[in-house]
Write a protein that holds these residues in place. Structure first.
Motif, PDB file in Angstrom:
ATOM      1  N   VAL A  47       0.838  -1.205   0.000  1.00  0.00           N
ATOM      2  CA  VAL A  47       0.000   0.000   0.000  1.00  0.00           C
ATOM      3  C   VAL A  47       0.872   1.255   0.000  1.00  0.00           C
ATOM      4  O   VAL A  47       0.552   2.244  -0.682  1.00  0.00           O
ATOM      5  N   ALA A  48       2.000   1.228   0.716  1.00  0.00           N
ATOM      6  CA  ALA A  48       2.902   2.386   0.729  1.00  0.00           C
ATOM      7  C   ALA A  48       3.417   2.718  -0.664  1.00  0.00           C
ATOM      8  O   ALA A  48       3.671   3.887  -0.987  1.00  0.00           O
TER       9      ALA A  48
ATOM     10  N   GLN B  96      -4.511   4.283  -7.193  1.00  0.00           N
ATOM     11  CA  GLN B  96      -4.562   2.833  -6.987  1.00  0.00           C
ATOM     12  C   GLN B  96      -5.220   2.489  -5.647  1.00  0.00           C
ATOM     13  O   GLN B  96      -5.977   1.527  -5.550  1.00  0.00           O
ATOM     14  N   ARG B  97      -4.950   3.277  -4.639  1.00  0.00           N
ATOM     15  CA  ARG B  97      -5.545   3.017  -3.315  1.00  0.00           C
ATOM     16  C   ARG B  97      -7.067   3.163  -3.376  1.00  0.00           C
ATOM     17  O   ARG B  97      -7.797   2.302  -2.885  1.00  0.00           O
ATOM     18  N   VAL B  98      -7.527   4.248  -3.983  1.00  0.00           N
ATOM     19  CA  VAL B  98      -8.975   4.471  -4.078  1.00  0.00           C
ATOM     20  C   VAL B  98      -9.627   3.355  -4.897  1.00  0.00           C
ATOM     21  O   VAL B  98     -10.725   2.891  -4.580  1.00  0.00           O
ATOM     22  N   GLY B  99      -8.954   2.898  -5.944  1.00  0.00           N
ATOM     23  CA  GLY B  99      -9.500   1.813  -6.758  1.00  0.00           C
ATOM     24  C   GLY B  99      -9.750   0.541  -5.973  1.00  0.00           C
ATOM     25  O   GLY B  99     -10.689  -0.221  -6.267  1.00  0.00           O
ATOM     26  N   GLN B 100      -8.933   0.290  -4.947  1.00  0.00           N
ATOM     27  CA  GLN B 100      -9.119  -0.912  -4.122  1.00  0.00           C
ATOM     28  C   GLN B 100     -10.417  -0.877  -3.332  1.00  0.00           C
ATOM     29  O   GLN B 100     -10.946  -1.916  -2.931  1.00  0.00           O
ATOM     30  N   LEU B 101     -10.961   0.318  -3.101  1.00  0.00           N
ATOM     31  CA  LEU B 101     -12.194   0.466  -2.318  1.00  0.00           C
ATOM     32  C   LEU B 101     -13.435   0.122  -3.126  1.00  0.00           C
ATOM     33  O   LEU B 101     -14.532   0.050  -2.562  1.00  0.00           O
ATOM     34  N   MET B 102     -13.274  -0.085  -4.431  1.00  0.00           N
ATOM     35  CA  MET B 102     -14.442  -0.228  -5.291  1.00  0.00           C
ATOM     36  C   MET B 102     -14.579  -1.625  -5.860  1.00  0.00           C
ATOM     37  O   MET B 102     -13.590  -2.285  -6.173  1.00  0.00           O
ATOM     38  N   MET B 103     -15.825  -2.072  -5.973  1.00  0.00           N
ATOM     39  CA  MET B 103     -16.160  -3.282  -6.717  1.00  0.00           C
ATOM     40  C   MET B 103     -17.188  -2.866  -7.758  1.00  0.00           C
ATOM     41  O   MET B 103     -18.236  -2.332  -7.403  1.00  0.00           O
TER      42      MET B 103
ATOM     43  N   GLN C 212     -17.896  -2.435  16.664  1.00  0.00           N
ATOM     44  CA  GLN C 212     -17.661  -2.268  18.099  1.00  0.00           C
ATOM     45  C   GLN C 212     -18.490  -3.227  18.944  1.00  0.00           C
ATOM     46  O   GLN C 212     -17.954  -3.921  19.814  1.00  0.00           O
ATOM     47  N   GLN C 213     -19.792  -3.287  18.688  1.00  0.00           N
ATOM     48  CA  GLN C 213     -20.641  -4.138  19.532  1.00  0.00           C
ATOM     49  C   GLN C 213     -20.464  -5.623  19.217  1.00  0.00           C
ATOM     50  O   GLN C 213     -20.334  -6.439  20.126  1.00  0.00           O
ATOM     51  N   PHE C 214     -20.447  -5.984  17.925  1.00  0.00           N
ATOM     52  CA  PHE C 214     -20.342  -7.397  17.543  1.00  0.00           C
ATOM     53  C   PHE C 214     -18.896  -7.856  17.379  1.00  0.00           C
ATOM     54  O   PHE C 214     -18.635  -9.059  17.318  1.00  0.00           O
ATOM     55  N   GLY C 215     -17.960  -6.930  17.294  1.00  0.00           N
ATOM     56  CA  GLY C 215     -16.551  -7.304  17.202  1.00  0.00           C
ATOM     57  C   GLY C 215     -16.121  -7.856  15.852  1.00  0.00           C
ATOM     58  O   GLY C 215     -15.107  -8.560  15.757  1.00  0.00           O
ATOM     59  N   TYR C 216     -16.848  -7.524  14.806  1.00  0.00           N
ATOM     60  CA  TYR C 216     -16.512  -8.047  13.478  1.00  0.00           C
ATOM     61  C   TYR C 216     -15.223  -7.417  12.960  1.00  0.00           C
ATOM     62  O   TYR C 216     -15.068  -6.202  12.996  1.00  0.00           O
ATOM     63  N   GLN C 217     -14.302  -8.250  12.463  1.00  0.00           N
ATOM     64  CA  GLN C 217     -12.999  -7.749  12.019  1.00  0.00           C
ATOM     65  C   GLN C 217     -12.743  -7.952  10.524  1.00  0.00           C
ATOM     66  O   GLN C 217     -11.686  -7.586  10.015  1.00  0.00           O
ATOM     67  N   GLY C 218     -13.699  -8.534   9.815  1.00  0.00           N
ATOM     68  CA  GLY C 218     -13.513  -8.776   8.386  1.00  0.00           C
ATOM     69  C   GLY C 218     -13.920  -7.572   7.545  1.00  0.00           C
ATOM     70  O   GLY C 218     -14.111  -6.460   8.053  1.00  0.00           O
ATOM     71  N   LEU C 219     -14.050  -7.803   6.246  1.00  0.00           N
ATOM     72  CA  LEU C 219     -14.390  -6.723   5.327  1.00  0.00           C
ATOM     73  C   LEU C 219     -15.895  -6.467   5.296  1.00  0.00           C
ATOM     74  O   LEU C 219     -16.693  -7.400   5.296  1.00  0.00           O
ATOM     75  N   ILE C 220     -16.251  -5.188   5.251  1.00  0.00           N
ATOM     76  CA  ILE C 220     -17.644  -4.749   5.147  1.00  0.00           C
ATOM     77  C   ILE C 220     -17.864  -4.194   3.733  1.00  0.00           C
ATOM     78  O   ILE C 220     -17.095  -3.338   3.276  1.00  0.00           O
ATOM     79  N   ILE C 221     -18.898  -4.688   3.062  1.00  0.00           N
ATOM     80  CA  ILE C 221     -19.193  -4.304   1.681  1.00  0.00           C
ATOM     81  C   ILE C 221     -20.573  -3.644   1.642  1.00  0.00           C
ATOM     82  O   ILE C 221     -21.528  -4.160   2.232  1.00  0.00           O
TER      83      ILE C 221
ATOM     84  N   VAL D 271      -7.425   0.118   2.950  1.00  0.00           N
ATOM     85  CA  VAL D 271      -6.737  -0.531   1.834  1.00  0.00           C
ATOM     86  C   VAL D 271      -5.736  -1.558   2.354  1.00  0.00           C
ATOM     87  O   VAL D 271      -5.582  -2.638   1.775  1.00  0.00           O
ATOM     88  N   VAL D 272      -5.079  -1.261   3.466  1.00  0.00           N
ATOM     89  CA  VAL D 272      -4.199  -2.272   4.080  1.00  0.00           C
ATOM     90  C   VAL D 272      -5.012  -3.504   4.481  1.00  0.00           C
ATOM     91  O   VAL D 272      -4.586  -4.649   4.244  1.00  0.00           O
ATOM     92  N   ARG D 273      -6.204  -3.295   5.031  1.00  0.00           N
ATOM     93  CA  ARG D 273      -7.055  -4.433   5.414  1.00  0.00           C
ATOM     94  C   ARG D 273      -7.441  -5.260   4.180  1.00  0.00           C
ATOM     95  O   ARG D 273      -7.431  -6.490   4.209  1.00  0.00           O
ATOM     96  N   ILE D 274      -7.802  -4.569   3.094  1.00  0.00           N
ATOM     97  CA  ILE D 274      -8.185  -5.262   1.856  1.00  0.00           C
ATOM     98  C   ILE D 274      -7.001  -6.048   1.299  1.00  0.00           C
ATOM     99  O   ILE D 274      -7.128  -7.235   0.958  1.00  0.00           O
ATOM    100  N   VAL D 275      -5.848  -5.399   1.191  1.00  0.00           N
ATOM    101  CA  VAL D 275      -4.669  -6.062   0.615  1.00  0.00           C
ATOM    102  C   VAL D 275      -4.209  -7.204   1.511  1.00  0.00           C
ATOM    103  O   VAL D 275      -3.809  -8.276   1.020  1.00  0.00           O
TER     104      VAL D 275
END
Length: 354
Positions: free
Chosen positions: A15-16, A22-29, A261-270, A334-338
């Motif tokens: 990502v660095a 390129q970073r913004v592109g990773q946010l999109m599907m 925060q409440q459910f503690g989900y750590q994966g990707l949100i779409i 983007v770090v989380r996605i990569v």
């Protein structure tokens, strides 16, 4: 994309080295229009660095054609994304929501599976579906639906315990075939009266009702399943008990407050598709992506029109360049996605870089 160090360190290094574009592109599907990477699709990928793809029937003629298309998409997106592979997704729920029907066995709807009383059947069908999708070059299926009592046979049951049991088996089936799945549509849209494709809807249930019923399968699956193997899609319906004004997919109380925060989900949100009437009739595309990312989404779904994809991207890029706090937030996502993609390569969810 050969790097040394932990997956986290590798993701940070990749990502660095990325440009803001390129970073913004990773946010999109996004969706493409044809059955091959034609001039327009190639332009979208090269000019806007679109990092992830969803396919529909309009893109799918035969098993071999889809396999070739996905291979070409992967190669071209890697080239334009600093070596990072795309997620390539499809909606293959079964029942009424089926792509490329002639190439697949008749996958039962979730309602049919739920009525069978046999959760193991959900795993078997997830395995069959996942294997075939994998063979065609997909890495993600937007299933299972964990809403309670949705229309069009799209729910296992109205009982949260039954939905949880069947969805857990489906997740296990997809995991065995190394296909990411996505629970949808948080916080649960079984109560809606208006199809979100057409326009927005409001679910008037209290927060207590939603926690005890609609959100319960999500909460339980988050506690028992690995966030590396399943993502969560957030609906574009409004829940005033959770957020008085904004749809869930652009709501910080829903995505950050409850899911993270409440459910503690750590994966990707779409986000669900921003082109559905529930969003497109009420918000500008230049704003929607920024709203979703600020509220907690990692990936923004814009499925159909190239102009809408470009407007969403331009809004995100403008905010990225002008707003330091938004820039930090995007870089973190983007770090989380990569990181997810790198781990996916190691585990067989994505093809390794050649």
């Amino acid at each position: 994309m050969k790097q040394s160090g932990t997956v986290e360190e590798q993701a940070e290094a990749i990502v660095a080295a990325m440009t803001p574009e390129q970073r913004v592109g990773q946010l999109m599907m996004v969706g493409i229009q044809g059955t091959s990477v034609d001039q327009d699709a190639a332009y979208q990928i090269a000019q806007y660095h679109m990092g992830n793809i969803i396919l529909f029937d309009r893109n799918m003629q035969s098993t071999q054609q889809v396999k070739d298309l996905n291979r070409t998409l992967t190669r071209q997106i890697r080239k334009e994304s600093g070596g990072v592979a795309p997620f390539i997704a499809v909606d293959q729920e079964g029942g009424f929501v089926m792509r490329m029907r002639e190439a697949f066995p008749r996958i039962p709807s979730e309602q049919q599976l739920g009525e069978s009383g046999d959760p193991a059947a959900a795993k078997e069908w997830a395995k069959k579906t996942g294997k075939q999708l994998k063979d065609m070059g997909f890495s993600m299926n937007f299933a299972p639906v964990v809403d309670l009592g949705s229309a069009s046979e799209r729910s296992y049951s109205k009982d949260p315990a039954v939905v949880t049991a069947f969805a857990a088996e489906a997740i296990a089936g997809y995991e065995e075939e190394k296909i990411w799945c996505s629970l949808k549509h948080f916080p649960g849209i079984g109560r809606v009266k208006t199809d979100p494709h057409i326009d927005g809807d409001v679910v008037t249930a209290s927060k207590e009702e939603l926690l005890a019923q609609d959100m319960k399968p999500f909460a339980e699956l988050i506690h028992t399943e690995s966030p590396q193997h399943m993502f969560i899609m957030v609906s574009n319906v409004t829940f005033p008990a959770l957020d008085p004004s904004l749809p869930a997919c652009v709501s910080e109380p829903v995505m950050t407050g409850i899911l993270r925060q409440q459910f503690g989900y750590q994966g990707l949100i779409i986000s669900d598709d921003m082109e559905m009437g529930a969003m497109a009739k009420h918000y500008a595309f230049a704003d929607m992506g920024v709203m979703a990312i600020k509220a907690g989404a990692d990936l923004v779904l814009v499925c159909h029109e190239y102009a809408h994809e470009q407007e969403t991207y331009a809004g995100l890029l403008k905010a990225y360049k002008q707003d330091a706090s938004f820039r930090r937030l995007v870089d973190e996502k983007v770090v989380r996605i990569v990181r997810t993609k790198l781990a996916g390569e190691q585990q067989g969810y994505l093809p390794a870089a050649q």
